[in-house]
Design a protein around this motif. Sequence first.
Motif, PDB file in Angstrom:
ATOM      1  N   PHE A 201       0.819  -1.215   0.000  1.00 43.93           N
ATOM      2  CA  PHE A 201       0.000   0.000   0.000  1.00 43.93           C
ATOM      3  C   PHE A 201       0.851   1.263   0.000  1.00 43.93           C
ATOM      4  O   PHE A 201       0.499   2.261  -0.627  1.00 43.93           O
ATOM      5  CB  PHE A 201      -0.947   0.005   1.186  1.00 43.93           C
ATOM      6  N   ALA A 202       1.963   1.230   0.704  1.00 41.14           N
ATOM      7  CA  ALA A 202       2.844   2.402   0.718  1.00 41.14           C
ATOM      8  C   ALA A 202       3.363   2.705  -0.684  1.00 41.14           C
ATOM      9  O   ALA A 202       3.436   3.871  -1.096  1.00 41.14           O
ATOM     10  CB  ALA A 202       4.002   2.177   1.674  1.00 41.14           C
ATOM     11  N   LEU A 203       3.696   1.659  -1.425  1.00 39.50           N
ATOM     12  CA  LEU A 203       4.186   1.836  -2.796  1.00 39.50           C
ATOM     13  C   LEU A 203       3.111   2.393  -3.716  1.00 39.50           C
ATOM     14  O   LEU A 203       3.327   3.352  -4.452  1.00 39.50           O
ATOM     15  CB  LEU A 203       4.688   0.496  -3.346  1.00 39.50           C
ATOM     16  N   VAL A 204       1.942   1.783  -3.675  1.00 41.10           N
ATOM     17  CA  VAL A 204       0.896   2.164  -4.624  1.00 41.10           C
ATOM     18  C   VAL A 204       0.284   3.512  -4.276  1.00 41.10           C
ATOM     19  O   VAL A 204      -0.118   4.278  -5.148  1.00 41.10           O
ATOM     20  CB  VAL A 204      -0.181   1.056  -4.697  1.00 41.10           C
ATOM     21  N   ARG A 205       0.230   3.841  -2.973  1.00 45.91           N
ATOM     22  CA  ARG A 205      -0.326   5.127  -2.560  1.00 45.91           C
ATOM     23  C   ARG A 205       0.503   6.285  -3.105  1.00 45.91           C
ATOM     24  O   ARG A 205      -0.036   7.284  -3.580  1.00 45.91           O
ATOM     25  CB  ARG A 205      -0.376   5.194  -1.033  1.00 45.91           C
ATOM     26  N   ASP A 206       1.808   6.148  -3.056  1.00 45.49           N
ATOM     27  CA  ASP A 206       2.685   7.222  -3.520  1.00 45.49           C
ATOM     28  C   ASP A 206       2.584   7.433  -5.025  1.00 45.49           C
ATOM     29  O   ASP A 206       2.910   8.506  -5.531  1.00 45.49           O
ATOM     30  CB  ASP A 206       4.135   6.923  -3.130  1.00 45.49           C
ATOM     31  N   ASN A 207       2.163   6.396  -5.745  1.00 50.90           N
ATOM     32  CA  ASN A 207       2.066   6.503  -7.204  1.00 50.90           C
ATOM     33  C   ASN A 207       0.619   6.588  -7.688  1.00 50.90           C
ATOM     34  O   ASN A 207       0.386   6.688  -8.890  1.00 50.90           O
ATOM     35  CB  ASN A 207       2.779   5.308  -7.854  1.00 50.90           C
ATOM     36  N   ASN A 208      -0.321   6.481  -6.752  1.00 52.54           N
ATOM     37  CA  ASN A 208      -1.751   6.673  -7.033  1.00 52.54           C
ATOM     38  C   ASN A 208      -2.264   5.791  -8.173  1.00 52.54           C
ATOM     39  O   ASN A 208      -2.958   6.260  -9.085  1.00 52.54           O
ATOM     40  CB  ASN A 208      -2.061   8.140  -7.325  1.00 52.54           C
ATOM     41  N   ILE A 209      -1.911   4.511  -8.124  1.00 51.27           N
ATOM     42  CA  ILE A 209      -2.467   3.538  -9.073  1.00 51.27           C
ATOM     43  C   ILE A 209      -3.682   2.888  -8.413  1.00 51.27           C
ATOM     44  O   ILE A 209      -3.575   2.386  -7.296  1.00 51.27           O
ATOM     45  CB  ILE A 209      -1.436   2.461  -9.443  1.00 51.27           C
ATOM     46  N   PRO A 210      -4.840   2.895  -9.045  1.00 48.21           N
ATOM     47  CA  PRO A 210      -6.016   2.290  -8.416  1.00 48.21           C
ATOM     48  C   PRO A 210      -5.878   0.770  -8.274  1.00 48.21           C
ATOM     49  O   PRO A 210      -5.349   0.101  -9.151  1.00 48.21           O
ATOM     50  CB  PRO A 210      -7.161   2.651  -9.371  1.00 48.21           C
ATOM     51  N   ILE A 211      -6.351   0.274  -7.135  1.00 50.54           N
ATOM     52  CA  ILE A 211      -6.432  -1.165  -6.917  1.00 50.54           C
ATOM     53  C   ILE A 211      -7.904  -1.538  -6.919  1.00 50.54           C
ATOM     54  O   ILE A 211      -8.709  -0.947  -6.188  1.00 50.54           O
ATOM     55  CB  ILE A 211      -5.799  -1.575  -5.575  1.00 50.54           C
ATOM     56  N   ILE A 212      -8.272  -2.497  -7.740  1.00 46.40           N
ATOM     57  CA  ILE A 212      -9.660  -2.961  -7.807  1.00 46.40           C
ATOM     58  C   ILE A 212      -9.715  -4.373  -7.240  1.00 46.40           C
ATOM     59  O   ILE A 212      -9.028  -5.275  -7.738  1.00 46.40           O
ATOM     60  CB  ILE A 212     -10.195  -2.940  -9.250  1.00 46.40           C
ATOM     61  N   VAL A 213     -10.502  -4.553  -6.192  1.00 46.39           N
ATOM     62  CA  VAL A 213     -10.677  -5.868  -5.581  1.00 46.39           C
ATOM     63  C   VAL A 213     -12.037  -6.402  -6.011  1.00 46.39           C
ATOM     64  O   VAL A 213     -13.071  -5.758  -5.772  1.00 46.39           O
ATOM     65  CB  VAL A 213     -10.598  -5.795  -4.046  1.00 46.39           C
ATOM     66  N   CYS A 214     -12.047  -7.549  -6.683  1.00 45.34           N
ATOM     67  CA  CYS A 214     -13.297  -8.097  -7.206  1.00 45.34           C
ATOM     68  C   CYS A 214     -13.259  -9.617  -7.204  1.00 45.34           C
ATOM     69  O   CYS A 214     -12.233 -10.228  -6.888  1.00 45.34           O
ATOM     70  CB  CYS A 214     -13.559  -7.574  -8.621  1.00 45.34           C
ATOM     71  N   ARG A 215     -14.367 -10.222  -7.590  1.00 43.99           N
ATOM     72  CA  ARG A 215     -14.428 -11.679  -7.674  1.00 43.99           C
ATOM     73  C   ARG A 215     -13.580 -12.183  -8.836  1.00 43.99           C
ATOM     74  O   ARG A 215     -13.446 -11.527  -9.859  1.00 43.99           O
ATOM     75  CB  ARG A 215     -15.865 -12.154  -7.880  1.00 43.99           C
ATOM     76  N   GLU A 228     -16.711  -0.588 -15.151  1.00 44.00           N
ATOM     77  CA  GLU A 228     -18.044  -0.723 -14.578  1.00 44.00           C
ATOM     78  C   GLU A 228     -17.949  -0.786 -13.049  1.00 44.00           C
ATOM     79  O   GLU A 228     -16.924  -1.183 -12.496  1.00 44.00           O
ATOM     80  CB  GLU A 228     -18.726  -1.985 -15.131  1.00 44.00           C
ATOM     81  N   PRO A 229     -19.012  -0.375 -12.353  1.00 43.10           N
ATOM     82  CA  PRO A 229     -18.983  -0.395 -10.879  1.00 43.10           C
ATOM     83  C   PRO A 229     -19.038  -1.818 -10.344  1.00 43.10           C
ATOM     84  O   PRO A 229     -20.110  -2.387 -10.157  1.00 43.10           O
ATOM     85  CB  PRO A 229     -20.234   0.415 -10.505  1.00 43.10           C
ATOM     86  N   VAL A 230     -17.893  -2.389 -10.119  1.00 46.12           N
ATOM     87  CA  VAL A 230     -17.822  -3.761  -9.629  1.00 46.12           C
ATOM     88  C   VAL A 230     -16.729  -3.836  -8.575  1.00 46.12           C
ATOM     89  O   VAL A 230     -15.710  -3.128  -8.649  1.00 46.12           O
ATOM     90  CB  VAL A 230     -17.528  -4.732 -10.795  1.00 46.12           C
ATOM     91  N   GLY A 231     -16.936  -4.643  -7.541  1.00 44.98           N
ATOM     92  CA  GLY A 231     -15.944  -4.786  -6.498  1.00 44.98           C
ATOM     93  C   GLY A 231     -15.733  -3.505  -5.711  1.00 44.98           C
ATOM     94  O   GLY A 231     -16.659  -2.700  -5.537  1.00 44.98           O
ATOM     95  N   THR A 232     -14.512  -3.306  -5.257  1.00 42.75           N
ATOM     96  CA  THR A 232     -14.146  -2.110  -4.492  1.00 42.75           C
ATOM     97  C   THR A 232     -12.898  -1.482  -5.114  1.00 42.75           C
ATOM     98  O   THR A 232     -11.958  -2.200  -5.447  1.00 42.75           O
ATOM     99  CB  THR A 232     -13.838  -2.467  -3.023  1.00 42.75           C
ATOM    100  N   ILE A 233     -12.920  -0.183  -5.286  1.00 42.74           N
ATOM    101  CA  ILE A 233     -11.765   0.530  -5.824  1.00 42.74           C
ATOM    102  C   ILE A 233     -11.033   1.232  -4.669  1.00 42.74           C
ATOM    103  O   ILE A 233     -11.661   1.952  -3.893  1.00 42.74           O
ATOM    104  CB  ILE A 233     -12.160   1.565  -6.885  1.00 42.74           C
ATOM    105  N   VAL A 234      -9.721   0.990  -4.574  1.00 35.89           N
ATOM    106  CA  VAL A 234      -8.906   1.664  -3.564  1.00 35.89           C
ATOM    107  C   VAL A 234      -8.069   2.707  -4.290  1.00 35.89           C
ATOM    108  O   VAL A 234      -7.332   2.398  -5.220  1.00 35.89           O
ATOM    109  CB  VAL A 234      -7.973   0.662  -2.831  1.00 35.89           C
ATOM    110  N   ARG A 235      -8.171   3.953  -3.846  1.00 37.38           N
ATOM    111  CA  ARG A 235      -7.410   5.037  -4.473  1.00 37.38           C
ATOM    112  C   ARG A 235      -7.241   6.177  -3.470  1.00 37.38           C
ATOM    113  O   ARG A 235      -7.831   6.150  -2.387  1.00 37.38           O
ATOM    114  CB  ARG A 235      -8.086   5.513  -5.749  1.00 37.38           C
ATOM    115  N   ASN A 236      -6.485   7.172  -3.862  1.00 31.67           N
ATOM    116  CA  ASN A 236      -6.191   8.270  -2.941  1.00 31.67           C
ATOM    117  C   ASN A 236      -7.385   9.168  -2.652  1.00 31.67           C
ATOM    118  O   ASN A 236      -7.586   9.613  -1.543  1.00 31.67           O
ATOM    119  CB  ASN A 236      -5.043   9.142  -3.498  1.00 31.67           C
ATOM    120  N   ASP A 237      -8.180   9.472  -3.696  1.00 31.34           N
ATOM    121  CA  ASP A 237      -9.256  10.435  -3.505  1.00 31.34           C
ATOM    122  C   ASP A 237     -10.604   9.737  -3.394  1.00 31.34           C
ATOM    123  O   ASP A 237     -10.855   8.723  -3.979  1.00 31.34           O
ATOM    124  CB  ASP A 237      -9.301  11.438  -4.658  1.00 31.34           C
TER     125      ASP A 237
END
Length: 237
Positions: A201-215, A228-237
């Motif tokens: 998370f420390a790596l991806v947060r600094d570079n603001n790449i979205p992480i999508i967690v899905c099935r 499309e709105p699926v799963g959960t998107i982790v991002r800075n904003d």
Amino acid sequence: MSPTYKRVLLKLSGEALAGTNKTGISPDTVAEICREIGTVLAMGVEMALVIGGGNIFRGLSGSAKGMERSSADYMGMLATVLNALAVQDMLEKQGYPTRVLSAITMQEVCEPFIRRRALRHMEKGRVVICAAGTGNPYFTTDTTAVLRGMELKCDAIIKATKVDGIYDKDPAKYSDAVKFETITYDETLARHLGVMDATAFALVRDNNIPIIVCRMFGGDIRRAVMGEPVGTIVRND
């Protein structure tokens, strides 16, 4: 419609390859996973994969049982190579060109991971399967996924799991678990949700790449790539 993300890194757990078994590799499950991947490749999306090794050997659990941590982690890295070769074989049987690139040199089996070579493979439409973690002990495959995602200039990192997103608590144990549509990196860490380790998370947060967690199954990977709105998107904003 064109995909929202043109180049993605897909993170799969090793346990997923075992199917209904707890250990080993299930050819039927691997084939099903590869068909899901194929629906994304058919849209012209460039893809890299990082696969864990927990279905064969997990370094952290080996260390907990008395093994020296570095030795246990190297064994776990080798397990990811076995999984990478299994997925490579099935993808190519389904007609998709692949290359396995390993952070630990084993030239008779696969190519060494060289960033520019990996980028060129992806540009040519080949699926790049990144094996052997980072080549260093004490780093998880989650950290590997984030690192490779940044190195390969991916637009998003998709973590495919058994559940359909991130919940405030385990939905398998609590019927009142609430799913997040979006969540920030900081909030994920503060809540100790265990989606990825803190280093990743420390790596991806600094570079603001979205992480999508899905099935993993049911077409969610393809829908995630389409935006499309699926799963959960982790991002800075």
